[in-house]
Design an enzyme around this catalytic site. Structure first.
Site, PDB file in Angstrom:
ATOM      1  N   ASP A 170     -27.448  33.818  -1.670  1.00 40.16           N
ATOM      2  CA  ASP A 170     -28.368  33.457  -2.654  1.00 40.16           C
ATOM      3  C   ASP A 170     -29.265  34.402  -3.273  1.00 40.16           C
ATOM      4  O   ASP A 170     -30.019  34.249  -4.488  1.00 40.16           O
ATOM      5  CB  ASP A 170     -29.326  32.210  -2.247  1.00 40.16           C
ATOM      6  CG  ASP A 170     -30.124  32.410  -1.191  1.00 40.16           C
ATOM      7  OD1 ASP A 170     -30.594  31.353  -0.455  1.00 40.16           O
ATOM      8  OD2 ASP A 170     -30.454  33.743  -1.048  1.00 40.16           O
ATOM      9  N   HIS A 199     -22.244  37.477   4.791  1.00 37.17           N
ATOM     10  CA  HIS A 199     -21.504  36.667   4.337  1.00 37.17           C
ATOM     11  C   HIS A 199     -21.074  37.030   2.806  1.00 37.17           C
ATOM     12  O   HIS A 199     -20.699  35.963   2.189  1.00 37.17           O
ATOM     13  CB  HIS A 199     -21.803  35.191   4.516  1.00 37.17           C
ATOM     14  CG  HIS A 199     -21.569  34.738   6.116  1.00 37.17           C
ATOM     15  ND1 HIS A 199     -22.200  33.672   6.301  1.00 37.17           N
ATOM     16  CD2 HIS A 199     -21.015  35.387   6.998  1.00 37.17           C
ATOM     17  CE1 HIS A 199     -22.198  33.537   7.756  1.00 37.17           C
ATOM     18  NE2 HIS A 199     -21.347  34.422   8.188  1.00 37.17           N
ATOM     19  N   CYS A 230      -4.292  39.633  -8.202  1.00 39.73           N
ATOM     20  CA  CYS A 230      -4.158  40.940  -8.740  1.00 39.73           C
ATOM     21  C   CYS A 230      -4.957  42.026  -8.445  1.00 39.73           C
ATOM     22  O   CYS A 230      -4.926  43.088  -9.090  1.00 39.73           O
ATOM     23  CB  CYS A 230      -3.765  40.824 -10.133  1.00 39.73           C
ATOM     24  SG  CYS A 230      -5.558  40.436 -11.158  1.00 39.73           S
ATOM     25  N   ASN A 279     -38.026  27.737  13.195  1.00 39.67           N
ATOM     26  CA  ASN A 279     -37.116  26.836  12.589  1.00 39.67           C
ATOM     27  C   ASN A 279     -37.669  25.209  12.819  1.00 39.67           C
ATOM     28  O   ASN A 279     -38.706  25.185  13.460  1.00 39.67           O
ATOM     29  CB  ASN A 279     -35.653  26.606  13.792  1.00 39.67           C
ATOM     30  CG  ASN A 279     -34.543  25.896  13.217  1.00 39.67           C
ATOM     31  OD1 ASN A 279     -34.520  24.945  12.539  1.00 39.67           O
ATOM     32  ND2 ASN A 279     -33.537  26.693  13.047  1.00 39.67           N
ATOM     33  N   CYS A 303      -9.009  34.699 -14.050  1.00 39.77           N
ATOM     34  CA  CYS A 303      -8.796  36.068 -14.094  1.00 39.77           C
ATOM     35  C   CYS A 303      -7.741  36.399 -15.291  1.00 39.77           C
ATOM     36  O   CYS A 303      -6.981  35.585 -16.157  1.00 39.77           O
ATOM     37  CB  CYS A 303      -7.890  36.530 -12.957  1.00 39.77           C
ATOM     38  SG  CYS A 303      -7.447  38.167 -13.145  1.00 39.77           S
ATOM     39  N   GLN A 345     -27.283  35.464   6.220  1.00 41.76           N
ATOM     40  CA  GLN A 345     -25.761  34.813   6.219  1.00 41.76           C
ATOM     41  C   GLN A 345     -25.753  34.249   4.924  1.00 41.76           C
ATOM     42  O   GLN A 345     -24.793  33.490   4.464  1.00 41.76           O
ATOM     43  CB  GLN A 345     -25.860  33.811   7.277  1.00 41.76           C
ATOM     44  CG  GLN A 345     -25.938  34.213   8.702  1.00 41.76           C
ATOM     45  CD  GLN A 345     -26.112  33.143   9.553  1.00 41.76           C
ATOM     46  OE1 GLN A 345     -25.108  32.513  10.054  1.00 41.76           O
ATOM     47  NE2 GLN A 345     -27.283  32.869  10.174  1.00 41.76           N
ATOM     48  N   ASN A 346     -27.104  34.220   4.071  1.00 41.25           N
ATOM     49  CA  ASN A 346     -27.026  33.376   2.831  1.00 41.25           C
ATOM     50  C   ASN A 346     -26.498  34.488   1.683  1.00 41.25           C
ATOM     51  O   ASN A 346     -26.544  35.420   1.743  1.00 41.25           O
ATOM     52  CB  ASN A 346     -28.537  33.260   2.490  1.00 41.25           C
ATOM     53  CG  ASN A 346     -29.305  32.371   3.333  1.00 41.25           C
ATOM     54  OD1 ASN A 346     -28.482  31.631   4.149  1.00 41.25           O
ATOM     55  ND2 ASN A 346     -30.718  32.406   3.673  1.00 41.25           N
ATOM     56  N   CYS A 363     -10.065  38.507  -8.078  1.00 41.41           N
ATOM     57  CA  CYS A 363      -8.770  37.739  -8.100  1.00 41.41           C
ATOM     58  C   CYS A 363      -7.771  38.279  -6.793  1.00 41.41           C
ATOM     59  O   CYS A 363      -7.472  39.293  -6.539  1.00 41.41           O
ATOM     60  CB  CYS A 363      -8.090  38.193  -9.418  1.00 41.41           C
ATOM     61  SG  CYS A 363      -6.259  37.430  -9.463  1.00 41.41           S
ATOM     62  N   CYS A 396      -5.378  37.554 -15.553  1.00 38.28           N
ATOM     63  CA  CYS A 396      -3.677  37.383 -15.182  1.00 38.28           C
ATOM     64  C   CYS A 396      -3.744  36.003 -15.187  1.00 38.28           C
ATOM     65  O   CYS A 396      -2.372  35.442 -14.658  1.00 38.28           O
ATOM     66  CB  CYS A 396      -3.703  38.140 -13.682  1.00 38.28           C
ATOM     67  SG  CYS A 396      -4.110  37.005 -12.160  1.00 38.28           S
TER      68      CYS A 396
HETATM   69  N1  APR Z   1     -37.725  26.261   7.657  1.00 34.55           N
HETATM   70  C1  APR Z   1     -37.160  26.531   8.672  1.00 34.55           C
HETATM   71  N2  APR Z   1     -35.800  26.125   9.182  1.00 34.55           N
HETATM   72  C2  APR Z   1     -35.299  25.285   8.757  1.00 34.55           C
HETATM   73  C3  APR Z   1     -35.858  24.587   7.229  1.00 34.55           C
HETATM   74  C4  APR Z   1     -37.077  25.222   6.689  1.00 34.55           C
HETATM   75  N3  APR Z   1     -37.564  24.629   5.893  1.00 34.55           N
HETATM   76  N4  APR Z   1     -34.832  23.730   6.817  1.00 34.55           N
HETATM   77  C5  APR Z   1     -33.632  23.616   7.471  1.00 34.55           C
HETATM   78  N5  APR Z   1     -34.014  24.498   8.687  1.00 34.55           N
HETATM   79  C6  APR Z   1     -33.071  24.907   9.786  1.00 34.55           C
HETATM   80  C7  APR Z   1     -32.334  23.981  10.157  1.00 34.55           C
HETATM   81  O1  APR Z   1     -33.013  23.156  11.357  1.00 34.55           O
HETATM   82  C8  APR Z   1     -31.013  24.652  10.954  1.00 34.55           C
HETATM   83  O2  APR Z   1     -31.334  24.983  12.219  1.00 34.55           O
HETATM   84  O3  APR Z   1     -32.208  25.829   9.091  1.00 34.55           O
HETATM   85  C9  APR Z   1     -30.827  25.977   9.820  1.00 34.55           C
HETATM   86  C10 APR Z   1     -29.784  25.813   8.920  1.00 34.55           C
HETATM   87  O4  APR Z   1     -28.525  25.709   9.633  1.00 34.55           O
HETATM   88  P1  APR Z   1     -27.160  25.552   8.821  1.00 34.55           P
HETATM   89  O5  APR Z   1     -27.368  24.690   7.981  1.00 34.55           O
HETATM   90  O6  APR Z   1     -25.913  25.656  10.163  1.00 34.55           O
HETATM   91  O7  APR Z   1     -27.077  26.995   8.346  1.00 34.55           O
HETATM   92  P2  APR Z   1     -26.740  28.443   8.730  1.00 34.55           P
HETATM   93  O8  APR Z   1     -27.162  28.599  10.238  1.00 34.55           O
HETATM   94  O9  APR Z   1     -27.080  29.285   7.747  1.00 34.55           O
HETATM   95  O10 APR Z   1     -25.271  28.444   8.702  1.00 34.55           O
HETATM   96  C11 APR Z   1     -24.680  29.486   9.035  1.00 34.55           C
HETATM   97  O11 APR Z   1     -22.502  28.666   8.466  1.00 34.55           O
HETATM   98  O12 APR Z   1     -21.402  27.143   6.867  1.00 34.55           O
HETATM   99  C12 APR Z   1     -21.431  28.628   7.278  1.00 34.55           C
HETATM  100  O13 APR Z   1     -21.377  30.362   5.924  1.00 34.55           O
HETATM  101  C13 APR Z   1     -22.256  29.101   6.241  1.00 34.55           C
HETATM  102  O14 APR Z   1     -23.842  31.119   6.235  1.00 34.55           O
HETATM  103  C14 APR Z   1     -23.557  29.644   6.565  1.00 34.55           C
HETATM  104  C15 APR Z   1     -23.245  29.751   8.332  1.00 34.55           C
END
Ligand code: APR
Length: 250
Positions: A105, A120, A131, A213, A148, A102-103, A128, A150
């Site tokens: 980066d 994502h 255009c 997590n 852009c 979902q990242n 843009c 434009c």
């Molecule tokens: N190691 C493991 N888990 C971690 C760590 C770590 N060092 N640090 C944080 N976390 C966990 C947090 O406990 C949380 O459950 O990662 C999770 C991050 O959750 P979010 O901040 O909600 O991020 P994410 O789930 O990727 O969000 C999904 O939401 O805002 C949108 O587009 C954005 O892609 C993103 C989507």
């Protein structure tokens, strides 16, 4: 970290034929990029309904770029951490087929993974909305907000709330989840759809679920088979080490 759970998880990874991973912002926190919903997450400083929806961008792109600029500067200096590198190793050894992230980066690719689905979108190109022109982010580096030719303000090719998931990412992720026998869920609160349907698709198809997590999520007590509580940057390398031991790789 519970050694017994690490060993059981490593055995699952070693014996599975179609392991995939679903990652969220938590896997990049140890690379210096805050996540969204933890205590000091990005959404504690920028209300997502004001900064992360496509209508907010159309209404006031200059305001949204204040958040995007902060994100961009954090991502620019970030390096893959042991969790990204560990997943890259599992892929190279043949124990991980795909990462659905979902990242935005690019750290999975920087950490050596090749099979990465960016659910994502990604921040390496800008478009843009008016255009249709598209630019590489390097062409506009340091220009805030980027314009852009434009004259309109450009948008990064990341998915804002209210935008569709890139069709390839949607279908490929669905197919992978439906044919996986093991899903590793790393660093996501699993609150955003449709990414958060991937775990239940995998589960319905008989996959085992390993969740990594810092804290439990709504998945932990419902579909997770093994919950590894801890930092991704510490848990993933421990799993890789044990898989290597099982595979006789030193
Ligand atoms: N190691 C493991 N888990 C971690 C760590 C770590 N060092 N640090 C944080 N976390 C966990 C947090 O406990 C949380 O459950 O990662 C999770 C991050 O959750 P979010 O901040 O909600 O991020 P994410 O789930 O990727 O969000 C999904 O939401 O805002 C949108 O587009 C954005 O892609 C993103 C989507």
């Amino acid at each position: 970290m519970d050694a017994q759970l690490i060993n059981r998880s490593a055995e699952l990874i070693y014996n599975s034929k179609h392991t995939i991973a679903l990652t969220g912002a938590g896997i990049s926190v140890e690379s210096g990029i805050p996540d969204f919903r933890s205590k000091d997450g990005l959404w504690s400083r920028y209300a997502p309904e004001e900064y992360a929806t496509i209508s907010a961008f159309r209404e006031d792109p200059e305001k949204v770029w204040r958040m995007l600029r902060e994100m961009e500067e954090l991502v620019l200096g970030a390096k893959p951490n042991p969790a990204h590198i560990g997943l890259g190793e599992l892929e190279r050894m043949g124990y991980l087929k795909y990462i659905i992230t979902q990242n935005i980066d690019n750290l999975h690719q920087a950490g050596g993974a090749r099979n990465v689905i960016e659910y994502h979108g990604n921040s390496s190109t800008l478009s843009c909305l008016w255009c249709g022109n598209s630019y590489n982010v390097e062409e506009k580096r340091g220009e805030y907000p980027p314009l852009c030719k434009c004259g309109k303000i450009l948008k990064p090719d990341v998915v804002f709330f209210g935008e569709p998931i890139p069709p390839y990412a949607l279908t490929k992720s669905f197919q992978l989840a439906a044919s996986s026998d093991l899903l590793m869920i790393i660093g996501t609160s699993a609150v955003v759809s449709p990414a958060n349907t991937i775990p239940s698709i995998a589960k319905q198809n008989g996959a085992k679920i390993i969740e990594i997590n810092l804290e439990e999520t709504h998945l932990t007590s419902t579909i997770t088979d093994i919950f590894l509580k801890g930092k991704a940057g510490e848990v993933v390398p421990a799993l890789v080490k044990e898989v290597k031991r099982l595979a006789g790789i030193n």
